[in-house]
Design an enzyme around this catalytic site. Structure first.
Site, PDB file in Angstrom:
ATOM      1  N   LYS A 196       0.835  -1.204   0.000  1.00 45.05           N
ATOM      2  CA  LYS A 196       0.000   0.000   0.000  1.00 45.05           C
ATOM      3  C   LYS A 196       0.878   1.266   0.000  1.00 45.05           C
ATOM      4  O   LYS A 196       2.099   1.173   0.005  1.00 45.05           O
ATOM      5  CB  LYS A 196      -0.970  -0.050   1.186  1.00 45.05           C
ATOM      6  CG  LYS A 196      -1.927  -1.262   1.159  1.00 45.05           C
ATOM      7  CD  LYS A 196      -2.898  -1.175   0.014  1.00 45.05           C
ATOM      8  CE  LYS A 196      -3.911  -2.262  -0.229  1.00 45.05           C
ATOM      9  NZ  LYS A 196      -4.158  -3.404   0.547  1.00 45.05           N
TER      10      LYS A 196
HETATM   11  C1  PLP Z   1      -5.431  -4.402   0.775  1.00 45.60           C
HETATM   12  C2  PLP Z   1      -6.906  -4.234   0.812  1.00 45.60           C
HETATM   13  C3  PLP Z   1      -7.667  -4.556   1.950  1.00 45.60           C
HETATM   14  C4  PLP Z   1      -7.114  -5.305   3.112  1.00 45.60           C
HETATM   15  O1  PLP Z   1      -6.069  -4.665   3.758  1.00 45.60           O
HETATM   16  P1  PLP Z   1      -5.249  -5.475   4.862  1.00 45.60           P
HETATM   17  O2  PLP Z   1      -4.547  -4.405   5.628  1.00 45.60           O
HETATM   18  O3  PLP Z   1      -4.323  -6.399   4.135  1.00 45.60           O
HETATM   19  O4  PLP Z   1      -6.230  -6.221   5.709  1.00 45.60           O
HETATM   20  C5  PLP Z   1      -9.001  -4.251   1.961  1.00 45.60           C
HETATM   21  N1  PLP Z   1      -9.590  -3.688   0.896  1.00 45.60           N
HETATM   22  C6  PLP Z   1      -8.915  -3.395  -0.216  1.00 45.60           C
HETATM   23  C7  PLP Z   1      -9.636  -2.740  -1.356  1.00 45.60           C
HETATM   24  C8  PLP Z   1      -7.558  -3.674  -0.307  1.00 45.60           C
HETATM   25  O5  PLP Z   1      -6.890  -3.417  -1.451  1.00 45.60           O
END
Ligand code: PLP
Length: 394
Positions: A196
Protein backbone atom coordinates in the site's frame (compact mmCIF):
# COMPACT_ATOMS: atom_id res chain seq x y z
CA UNK A 1 8.56 -19.19 -12.12
CA UNK A 2 10.17 -18.63 -8.72
CA UNK A 3 11.22 -15.05 -8.02
CA UNK A 4 14.89 -16.02 -7.98
CA UNK A 5 14.73 -17.67 -11.43
CA UNK A 6 12.96 -14.65 -12.76
CA UNK A 7 15.62 -12.32 -11.39
CA UNK A 8 18.37 -14.40 -12.96
CA UNK A 9 16.77 -15.02 -16.33
CA UNK A 10 15.88 -11.39 -17.02
CA UNK A 11 18.60 -9.44 -18.78
CA UNK A 12 17.72 -6.44 -16.64
CA UNK A 13 16.68 -6.64 -12.99
CA UNK A 14 13.08 -7.70 -12.45
CA UNK A 15 10.72 -4.76 -11.86
CA UNK A 16 8.02 -5.70 -9.38
CA UNK A 17 4.62 -3.99 -9.63
CA UNK A 18 4.97 -2.70 -6.05
CA UNK A 19 7.76 -2.39 -3.48
CA UNK A 20 7.85 -0.88 0.03
CA UNK A 21 10.04 2.21 0.57
CA UNK A 22 11.93 1.52 3.80
CA UNK A 23 15.29 2.93 4.85
CA UNK A 24 17.41 3.42 7.99
CA UNK A 25 14.76 5.62 9.64
CA UNK A 26 12.34 2.68 9.91
CA UNK A 27 15.12 0.20 10.71
CA UNK A 28 16.49 2.40 13.52
CA UNK A 29 13.00 2.99 14.91
CA UNK A 30 12.32 -0.75 15.02
CA UNK A 31 15.67 -1.43 16.70
CA UNK A 32 14.94 1.26 19.30
CA UNK A 33 11.55 -0.32 19.95
CA UNK A 34 13.10 -3.77 20.35
CA UNK A 35 15.71 -2.38 22.75
CA UNK A 36 13.05 -0.58 24.79
CA UNK A 37 11.65 -3.85 26.12
CA UNK A 38 8.06 -2.93 25.11
CA UNK A 39 7.21 -4.57 21.80
CA UNK A 40 3.44 -4.96 21.78
CA UNK A 41 0.81 -2.17 21.84
CA UNK A 42 2.08 0.70 23.98
CA UNK A 43 3.47 4.23 23.83
CA UNK A 44 4.76 4.02 20.25
CA UNK A 45 1.34 2.90 19.03
CA UNK A 46 -0.29 5.78 20.93
CA UNK A 47 2.12 8.13 19.19
CA UNK A 48 1.35 6.63 15.77
CA UNK A 49 -2.40 7.05 16.32
CA UNK A 50 -1.87 10.62 17.45
CA UNK A 51 0.35 11.43 14.45
CA UNK A 52 -2.10 9.83 12.02
CA UNK A 53 -5.07 11.79 13.37
CA UNK A 54 -2.95 14.97 13.32
CA UNK A 55 -2.07 14.35 9.67
CA UNK A 56 -5.75 14.23 8.76
CA UNK A 57 -6.00 17.54 10.59
CA UNK A 58 -9.36 17.36 12.35
CA UNK A 59 -9.27 17.68 16.15
CA UNK A 60 -12.44 15.63 16.80
CA UNK A 61 -11.21 12.68 14.75
CA UNK A 62 -10.12 9.48 16.49
CA UNK A 63 -7.57 7.18 14.89
CA UNK A 64 -7.57 3.62 16.22
CA UNK A 65 -4.79 1.34 15.03
CA UNK A 66 -5.41 -2.31 14.19
CA UNK A 67 -3.29 -5.15 12.85
CA UNK A 68 -4.89 -5.01 9.37
CA UNK A 69 -7.48 -3.06 7.44
CA UNK A 70 -9.51 -6.26 7.35
CA UNK A 71 -9.64 -6.19 11.16
CA UNK A 72 -10.55 -2.50 11.04
CA UNK A 73 -13.43 -3.05 8.62
CA UNK A 74 -14.68 -5.91 10.80
CA UNK A 75 -14.55 -3.78 13.96
CA UNK A 76 -16.23 -0.81 12.29
CA UNK A 77 -19.18 -2.92 11.11
CA UNK A 78 -19.37 -4.71 14.47
CA UNK A 79 -19.41 -1.38 16.26
CA UNK A 80 -22.28 -0.20 14.07
CA UNK A 81 -24.29 -3.24 15.10
CA UNK A 82 -24.30 -5.08 11.77
CA UNK A 83 -25.42 -8.68 12.33
CA UNK A 84 -27.42 -11.65 11.07
CA UNK A 85 -30.21 -10.75 8.67
CA UNK A 86 -28.55 -7.48 7.62
CA UNK A 87 -27.34 -6.63 4.13
CA UNK A 88 -24.30 -4.52 3.32
CA UNK A 89 -23.69 -3.18 -0.19
CA UNK A 90 -20.15 -3.73 -1.52
CA UNK A 91 -18.67 -3.17 -5.00
CA UNK A 92 -17.66 -6.35 -6.84
CA UNK A 93 -14.42 -4.66 -7.97
CA UNK A 94 -12.53 -5.04 -4.70
CA UNK A 95 -10.43 -7.37 -2.60
CA UNK A 96 -12.27 -10.15 -0.80
CA UNK A 97 -11.61 -8.50 2.59
CA UNK A 98 -14.27 -5.85 1.96
CA UNK A 99 -16.98 -8.49 1.63
CA UNK A 100 -15.67 -11.19 3.98
CA UNK A 101 -15.93 -8.98 7.08
CA UNK A 102 -19.69 -8.76 6.45
CA UNK A 103 -19.83 -12.57 6.59
CA UNK A 104 -17.79 -12.59 9.84
CA UNK A 105 -20.83 -10.90 11.41
CA UNK A 106 -23.36 -13.26 9.86
CA UNK A 107 -24.66 -10.53 7.57
CA UNK A 108 -24.91 -10.69 3.77
CA UNK A 109 -22.72 -8.66 1.42
CA UNK A 110 -24.69 -7.56 -1.64
CA UNK A 111 -22.30 -7.07 -4.55
CA UNK A 112 -22.96 -4.31 -7.07
CA UNK A 113 -21.36 -3.17 -10.32
CA UNK A 114 -18.96 -0.26 -10.80
CA UNK A 115 -18.79 2.85 -12.94
CA UNK A 116 -17.06 2.32 -16.33
CA UNK A 117 -14.99 5.51 -15.96
CA UNK A 118 -13.27 5.40 -12.56
CA UNK A 119 -14.36 1.86 -11.61
CA UNK A 120 -15.68 3.05 -8.25
CA UNK A 121 -19.04 1.79 -6.95
CA UNK A 122 -21.96 2.67 -9.24
CA UNK A 123 -24.44 4.72 -7.22
CA UNK A 124 -27.39 3.80 -9.43
CA UNK A 125 -26.53 0.14 -8.79
CA UNK A 126 -26.37 0.88 -5.04
CA UNK A 127 -29.80 2.48 -5.13
CA UNK A 128 -31.23 -0.47 -7.04
CA UNK A 129 -29.75 -2.96 -4.54
CA UNK A 130 -31.33 -1.38 -1.42
CA UNK A 131 -33.89 -3.59 0.34
CA UNK A 132 -35.60 -3.29 3.74
CA UNK A 133 -32.70 -5.35 5.14
CA UNK A 134 -29.94 -3.04 3.87
CA UNK A 135 -28.01 -1.47 6.75
CA UNK A 136 -24.78 -0.11 5.28
CA UNK A 137 -22.73 0.73 2.20
CA UNK A 138 -18.98 0.07 1.96
CA UNK A 139 -17.50 2.18 -0.84
CA UNK A 140 -13.94 1.38 -1.92
CA UNK A 141 -11.82 4.27 -3.16
CA UNK A 142 -10.53 2.20 -6.04
CA UNK A 143 -6.81 2.59 -6.88
CA UNK A 144 -6.67 5.72 -4.71
CA UNK A 145 -9.35 7.89 -6.33
CA UNK A 146 -12.23 8.83 -4.04
CA UNK A 147 -15.79 7.77 -4.79
CA UNK A 148 -18.33 10.55 -5.29
CA UNK A 149 -18.83 10.79 -1.54
CA UNK A 150 -21.20 13.79 -1.61
CA UNK A 151 -23.69 11.79 -3.65
CA UNK A 152 -23.03 8.56 -1.76
CA UNK A 153 -23.49 10.14 1.68
CA UNK A 154 -26.67 11.89 0.49
CA UNK A 155 -28.02 8.57 -0.80
CA UNK A 156 -27.12 6.86 2.50
CA UNK A 157 -28.83 9.61 4.49
CA UNK A 158 -31.97 9.35 2.35
CA UNK A 159 -32.22 5.64 3.10
CA UNK A 160 -30.98 5.73 6.70
CA UNK A 161 -27.86 3.67 5.90
CA UNK A 162 -24.46 3.57 7.58
CA UNK A 163 -21.29 4.15 5.53
CA UNK A 164 -17.92 2.52 6.18
CA UNK A 165 -15.27 3.59 3.68
CA UNK A 166 -12.69 1.02 2.59
CA UNK A 167 -9.81 3.45 2.12
CA UNK A 168 -7.12 0.76 1.77
CA UNK A 169 -5.95 2.49 -1.42
CA UNK A 170 -6.66 6.07 -0.45
CA UNK A 171 -3.96 7.49 1.78
CA UNK A 172 -3.56 10.33 1.23
CA UNK A 173 -6.49 11.19 -1.06
CA UNK A 174 -8.33 14.47 -1.25
CA UNK A 175 -11.96 14.72 -2.28
CA UNK A 176 -13.14 18.25 -3.11
CA UNK A 177 -10.48 19.72 -0.84
CA UNK A 178 -11.10 17.34 2.08
CA UNK A 179 -8.98 14.36 3.09
CA UNK A 180 -10.51 10.90 2.79
CA UNK A 181 -11.03 10.02 6.46
CA UNK A 182 -12.71 13.34 7.22
CA UNK A 183 -15.62 13.17 4.78
CA UNK A 184 -18.36 12.44 7.32
CA UNK A 185 -19.02 8.70 6.94
CA UNK A 186 -19.39 6.57 10.06
CA UNK A 187 -15.83 5.22 9.74
CA UNK A 188 -12.94 5.11 7.30
CA UNK A 189 -10.41 2.28 7.29
CA UNK A 190 -6.87 2.52 5.92
CA UNK A 191 -4.41 -0.31 5.20
CA UNK A 192 -0.69 -0.48 5.85
CA UNK A 193 -0.18 -3.79 4.06
CA UNK A 194 3.21 -4.19 2.36
CA UNK A 195 2.16 -2.95 -1.09
CA UNK A 196 0.00 0.00 0.00
CA UNK A 197 1.01 3.69 -0.18
CA UNK A 198 2.60 3.38 3.27
CA UNK A 199 3.29 0.23 5.24
CA UNK A 200 3.82 -1.18 8.70
CA UNK A 201 4.36 -4.69 7.29
CA UNK A 202 0.79 -5.50 8.26
CA UNK A 203 -1.51 -2.95 9.84
CA UNK A 204 -4.46 -0.64 9.51
CA UNK A 205 -6.22 2.38 11.00
CA UNK A 206 -9.87 3.02 11.78
CA UNK A 207 -10.80 6.69 11.73
CA UNK A 208 -14.09 7.99 13.12
CA UNK A 209 -15.69 11.05 14.67
CA UNK A 210 -18.29 8.97 16.50
CA UNK A 211 -17.15 8.62 20.15
CA UNK A 212 -19.46 5.65 20.78
CA UNK A 213 -18.12 3.78 17.78
CA UNK A 214 -14.53 4.65 18.75
CA UNK A 215 -15.09 3.26 22.26
CA UNK A 216 -16.54 0.03 20.88
CA UNK A 217 -13.72 -0.42 18.34
CA UNK A 218 -11.09 0.09 21.06
CA UNK A 219 -12.85 -2.40 23.32
CA UNK A 220 -13.34 -5.11 20.70
CA UNK A 221 -9.82 -4.65 19.33
CA UNK A 222 -8.42 -6.18 22.50
CA UNK A 223 -10.56 -9.10 23.75
CA UNK A 224 -13.45 -6.95 24.99
CA UNK A 225 -11.30 -6.02 27.99
CA UNK A 226 -12.51 -2.82 29.60
CA UNK A 227 -9.03 -1.49 30.35
CA UNK A 228 -6.25 -2.08 27.86
CA UNK A 229 -2.76 -3.38 28.44
CA UNK A 230 -1.36 0.07 27.93
CA UNK A 231 -3.32 1.49 30.84
CA UNK A 232 -2.15 -1.34 33.05
CA UNK A 233 1.41 -0.73 31.96
CA UNK A 234 1.45 2.99 32.75
CA UNK A 235 -0.78 2.84 35.79
CA UNK A 236 0.84 3.78 39.12
CA UNK A 237 -1.79 1.95 41.12
CA UNK A 238 -1.84 -1.85 41.34
CA UNK A 239 -3.30 -2.77 37.97
CA UNK A 240 -4.00 -6.48 37.99
CA UNK A 241 -7.74 -5.95 37.75
CA UNK A 242 -9.63 -5.96 34.46
CA UNK A 243 -13.05 -6.94 33.27
CA UNK A 244 -14.13 -8.72 30.11
CA UNK A 245 -17.35 -7.06 28.99
CA UNK A 246 -17.70 -8.60 25.49
CA UNK A 247 -16.31 -11.48 23.40
CA UNK A 248 -13.76 -9.35 21.59
CA UNK A 249 -10.99 -9.96 19.10
CA UNK A 250 -7.16 -9.79 19.03
CA UNK A 251 -6.64 -7.02 16.53
CA UNK A 252 -4.14 -4.66 18.20
CA UNK A 253 -1.12 -3.22 16.36
CA UNK A 254 2.32 -3.78 17.89
CA UNK A 255 4.75 -1.01 18.81
CA UNK A 256 7.23 -2.64 16.41
CA UNK A 257 4.81 -2.05 13.53
CA UNK A 258 3.83 1.41 14.80
CA UNK A 259 7.50 2.42 14.92
CA UNK A 260 7.62 1.76 11.17
CA UNK A 261 4.34 3.60 10.68
CA UNK A 262 5.51 6.78 12.40
CA UNK A 263 8.50 6.98 10.06
CA UNK A 264 6.46 6.16 6.95
CA UNK A 265 3.94 8.85 7.85
CA UNK A 266 6.72 11.45 8.02
CA UNK A 267 7.52 10.66 4.37
CA UNK A 268 3.97 10.34 3.08
CA UNK A 269 3.84 13.72 1.32
CA UNK A 270 7.05 12.93 -0.54
CA UNK A 271 5.70 9.47 -1.40
CA UNK A 272 2.48 11.03 -2.70
CA UNK A 273 4.35 13.56 -4.84
CA UNK A 274 6.49 10.84 -6.39
CA UNK A 275 3.45 8.68 -7.13
CA UNK A 276 1.70 11.63 -8.80
CA UNK A 277 4.85 12.30 -10.85
CA UNK A 278 5.07 8.67 -11.97
CA UNK A 279 1.38 8.66 -12.91
CA UNK A 280 1.90 11.77 -15.01
CA UNK A 281 4.93 10.22 -16.70
CA UNK A 282 2.85 7.14 -17.56
CA UNK A 283 0.03 9.33 -18.90
CA UNK A 284 2.48 11.14 -21.18
CA UNK A 285 4.53 8.08 -22.16
CA UNK A 286 1.54 5.87 -22.96
CA UNK A 287 -0.53 8.45 -24.84
CA UNK A 288 -1.42 7.22 -28.33
CA UNK A 289 -1.22 3.51 -27.47
CA UNK A 290 -4.41 1.42 -27.61
CA UNK A 291 -4.87 1.79 -23.86
CA UNK A 292 -7.52 3.44 -21.75
CA UNK A 293 -5.54 5.35 -19.11
CA UNK A 294 -6.78 5.71 -15.52
CA UNK A 295 -9.40 8.30 -14.56
CA UNK A 296 -7.98 11.48 -13.06
CA UNK A 297 -9.10 13.34 -9.96
CA UNK A 298 -11.44 16.29 -10.41
CA UNK A 299 -10.88 19.86 -9.26
CA UNK A 300 -9.61 20.19 -5.65
CA UNK A 301 -9.29 16.39 -5.47
CA UNK A 302 -6.19 14.20 -5.60
CA UNK A 303 -5.44 10.59 -6.49
CA UNK A 304 -3.24 8.53 -4.14
CA UNK A 305 -2.05 6.38 -7.09
CA UNK A 306 -1.85 3.22 -5.04
CA UNK A 307 -2.48 1.53 -8.39
CA UNK A 308 -2.00 2.63 -11.99
CA UNK A 309 -4.55 0.52 -13.86
CA UNK A 310 -4.78 0.58 -17.66
CA UNK A 311 -7.35 -1.12 -19.88
CA UNK A 312 -6.55 -2.50 -23.32
CA UNK A 313 -8.58 -0.96 -26.11
CA UNK A 314 -10.49 -3.39 -28.38
CA UNK A 315 -8.07 -2.71 -31.27
CA UNK A 316 -4.97 -3.68 -29.22
CA UNK A 317 -2.88 -6.32 -31.07
CA UNK A 318 -2.83 -8.71 -28.10
CA UNK A 319 -5.07 -9.59 -25.19
CA UNK A 320 -4.56 -8.87 -21.52
CA UNK A 321 -3.20 -12.29 -20.55
CA UNK A 322 -0.74 -12.30 -23.47
CA UNK A 323 0.40 -8.78 -22.59
CA UNK A 324 1.04 -9.76 -18.96
CA UNK A 325 3.04 -12.76 -20.20
CA UNK A 326 5.07 -10.68 -22.66
CA UNK A 327 5.85 -8.06 -20.01
CA UNK A 328 6.88 -10.76 -17.58
CA UNK A 329 9.30 -12.15 -20.20
CA UNK A 330 10.81 -8.67 -20.31
CA UNK A 331 11.25 -8.71 -16.53
CA UNK A 332 8.30 -6.46 -15.80
CA UNK A 333 5.86 -7.40 -13.06
CA UNK A 334 2.19 -6.50 -13.34
CA UNK A 335 -0.97 -7.53 -11.57
CA UNK A 336 -4.75 -7.41 -11.97
CA UNK A 337 -6.91 -5.43 -9.56
CA UNK A 338 -9.19 -7.09 -9.17
CA UNK A 339 -10.61 -10.40 -10.24
CA UNK A 340 -14.15 -9.21 -9.43
CA UNK A 341 -15.57 -10.89 -6.34
CA UNK A 342 -18.51 -12.39 -8.23
CA UNK A 343 -16.00 -14.48 -10.23
CA UNK A 344 -14.58 -16.19 -7.14
CA UNK A 345 -16.21 -19.56 -6.34
CA UNK A 346 -17.18 -18.66 -2.78
CA UNK A 347 -18.95 -15.39 -3.63
CA UNK A 348 -20.39 -16.71 -6.89
CA UNK A 349 -21.89 -19.80 -5.24
CA UNK A 350 -22.99 -18.29 -1.92
CA UNK A 351 -24.67 -15.37 -3.66
CA UNK A 352 -25.89 -17.28 -6.75
CA UNK A 353 -24.17 -14.62 -8.86
CA UNK A 354 -23.76 -14.57 -12.63
CA UNK A 355 -21.34 -12.44 -14.70
CA UNK A 356 -24.30 -10.89 -16.55
CA UNK A 357 -25.25 -9.06 -13.34
CA UNK A 358 -21.98 -7.12 -13.48
CA UNK A 359 -21.46 -6.12 -17.13
CA UNK A 360 -19.15 -3.17 -16.37
CA UNK A 361 -16.86 -5.04 -13.98
CA UNK A 362 -16.76 -7.94 -16.46
CA UNK A 363 -15.75 -5.69 -19.35
CA UNK A 364 -13.12 -3.90 -17.23
CA UNK A 365 -11.71 -7.12 -15.83
CA UNK A 366 -11.11 -8.70 -19.25
CA UNK A 367 -8.98 -5.75 -20.37
CA UNK A 368 -7.28 -4.44 -17.22
CA UNK A 369 -3.79 -4.70 -15.82
CA UNK A 370 -1.88 -2.85 -13.11
CA UNK A 371 1.49 -1.41 -14.14
CA UNK A 372 4.46 -1.08 -11.76
CA UNK A 373 4.28 2.08 -9.67
CA UNK A 374 6.19 2.57 -6.43
CA UNK A 375 8.22 5.42 -4.96
CA UNK A 376 11.59 3.69 -5.35
CA UNK A 377 10.97 3.24 -9.07
CA UNK A 378 13.38 5.41 -11.06
CA UNK A 379 12.47 7.29 -14.24
CA UNK A 380 14.69 4.78 -16.09
CA UNK A 381 12.74 1.86 -14.58
CA UNK A 382 9.52 3.43 -15.72
CA UNK A 383 10.91 4.14 -19.19
CA UNK A 384 11.56 0.40 -19.53
CA UNK A 385 7.88 -0.28 -18.90
CA UNK A 386 6.81 2.44 -21.34
CA UNK A 387 9.23 1.18 -24.00
CA UNK A 388 8.03 -2.41 -23.60
CA UNK A 389 4.41 -1.32 -23.98
CA UNK A 390 5.30 0.60 -27.16
CA UNK A 391 7.05 -2.48 -28.58
CA UNK A 392 4.11 -4.71 -27.76
CA UNK A 393 1.18 -2.46 -28.58
CA UNK A 394 2.21 0.12 -31.17
C1 PLP B 1 -5.43 -4.40 0.77
C2 PLP B 1 -6.91 -4.23 0.81
C3 PLP B 1 -7.67 -4.56 1.95
C4 PLP B 1 -7.11 -5.30 3.11
O1 PLP B 1 -6.07 -4.67 3.76
P1 PLP B 1 -5.25 -5.47 4.86
O2 PLP B 1 -4.55 -4.41 5.63
O3 PLP B 1 -4.32 -6.40 4.13
O4 PLP B 1 -6.23 -6.22 5.71
C5 PLP B 1 -9.00 -4.25 1.96
N1 PLP B 1 -9.59 -3.69 0.90
C6 PLP B 1 -8.92 -3.40 -0.22
C7 PLP B 1 -9.64 -2.74 -1.36
C8 PLP B 1 -7.56 -3.67 -0.31
O5 PLP B 1 -6.89 -3.42 -1.45
Amino acid sequence: MAEQDRLESAAEPFLPFALPDIDDAEIDAVVACLRSGWVTTGPVTRQFEHDFAAYLGQPDLQAISVNSATAGLHLALEGLGIGPGDEVIVPTMTFTATAEVVRYLGAQPVLVDVDPGHMNIDLAAVEAAITPRTRAIMPVHYAGLACDMDALLALARRHGLRVVEDAAHAFPTRYKGQMVGTLGSDATVFSFYANKTMTTGEGGMVVTRDPELARRVRLMRIHGISQDAFNRYVSRTPAWFYEVVAAGFKYNLTDIASAIGIQQLRKIDRFARRREQLAQRYDAGLAGLPLQLPARAGAASTHAWHLYVVRLAPQAPLGRDALIQALSERGIGTSVHFIPLHRHPYWRDSGSLAPAQFPVAEACFERMLTLPLYTRMTDADQDRVIRALHELLA
